[in-house]
Design a protein around this motif. Structure first.
Motif, short mmCIF file in Angstrom:
data_model
loop_
_atom_site.label_atom_id
_atom_site.label_comp_id
_atom_site.label_asym_id
_atom_site.label_seq_id
_atom_site.Cartn_x
_atom_site.Cartn_y
_atom_site.Cartn_z
N PHE A 40 7.37 7.06 5.77
CA PHE A 40 7.23 8.24 4.94
C PHE A 40 8.52 8.54 4.18
O PHE A 40 9.63 8.29 4.67
N TYR B 262 0.74 5.78 -0.35
CA TYR B 262 -0.12 6.92 -0.04
C TYR B 262 0.53 8.22 -0.52
O TYR B 262 1.75 8.32 -0.59
N ASN C 193 -1.19 -0.49 9.83
CA ASN C 193 -1.16 0.95 9.65
C ASN C 193 0.19 1.59 9.87
O ASN C 193 0.30 2.80 9.78
N GLU C 194 1.22 0.85 10.20
CA GLU C 194 2.53 1.45 10.39
C GLU C 194 3.04 1.94 9.05
O GLU C 194 3.27 1.14 8.13
N GLN C 195 3.16 3.24 8.94
CA GLN C 195 3.51 3.82 7.65
C GLN C 195 4.92 4.39 7.68
O GLN C 195 5.35 4.97 8.67
N THR D 185 0.84 -1.20 0.00
CA THR D 185 0.00 0.00 0.00
C THR D 185 0.87 1.25 0.00
O THR D 185 1.85 1.33 0.73
#
Lengths: 111, 112
Positions: free
Chosen positions: A102, A33, A98-100, A31
């Motif tokens: 960046f 974003y 949910n650990e994203q 995923t």
């Protein structure tokens, strides 16, 4: 060994131009974003892709068009740039949870 | 719209002091994360809390998730100049919803 990379780091352009920002992740995540961070540091989700499919589109003007050629890449194309588009754009990726992670951000300045 | 309010917005303290940052919402979150962002960089995950009432420690940082999973706090003991940065809480308000709702941020400056 960059995990999430974005290019360019800085982008200065005139109103009305079209520009693209590229993002790549080498973490094997499914995923990706795009977030926009405004001058007050408020970070807001724009788009999310899971396995190359768009799953989140948060009321972003259709001048913004994300494209995911494969799971490791998510690019953002912006048409007819406006002054209000000036911000820092962050790409992120995650695997299921949910650990994203960046990227370093792209500072876009529209003159 | 699920909103996360952080307080205070700005905090300037001396090295060695303790501080607490709050993250509040009227919505229930399935999980909540804290990130730290330094100038010119992207946010970096510090911790994820999932269970109501959960407390997690990361060296001098203590994170707590409220019993009702609507709020969270970050407590820093004996702050150091290296703790300077923008602290962001972020909530996932539904399991499986992958995007995060970020708080308004707390800018912390620790003076030596």
């Amino acid at each position: 060994d960059t995990a999430v990379s974005q290019t360019p780091k800085y982008l200065v352009t005139q109103m009305g131009n079209d520009k693209s920002i590229k993002c790549e992740q080498n973490l094997g995540h499914d995923t990706m974003y795009w977030y926009k961070q405004d001058s007050k540091k408020f970070l807001k989700i724009m788009f999310s892709y899971n396995n190359k499919e768009l799953i989140i589109n948060e009321t972003v003007p259709n001048r913004f068009s994300p494209k995911s050629p494969d799971k490791a890449h998510l690019n953002l194309h912006i048409n007819s740039l406006e002054l209000g588009d000036s911000a820092v754009y962050f790409c992120a990726s995650s695997r299921r949870g949910n650990e994203q992670f960046f990227g370093p951000g792209t500072r876009l300045t529209v003159l | 719209t699920q909103l996360l309010e952080q307080s205070p917005q700005f905090l300037s303290i001396q090295e060695g002091e303790n501080l607490t940052v709050y993250c509040n919402s009227s919505s229930v979150f399935s999980s909540l994360q804290w990130y730290r962002q330094e100038p010119g960089e992207g946010p970096v995950l510090l911790v994820t809390v999932v269970t109501g009432g959960e407390v997690k420690k990361l060296k001098r940082l203590t994170f707590q998730f409220g019993d009702a999973r609507k709020d969270s706090s970050l407590h820093i003991t004996a702050a150091q100049p290296g703790d300077t940065g923008l602290y962001l809480c972020a909530g996932a308000w539904a399991p499986g919803r992958r995007a995060l709702t970020f708080g308004s941020g707390t800018r912390l400056q620790v003076q030596p």
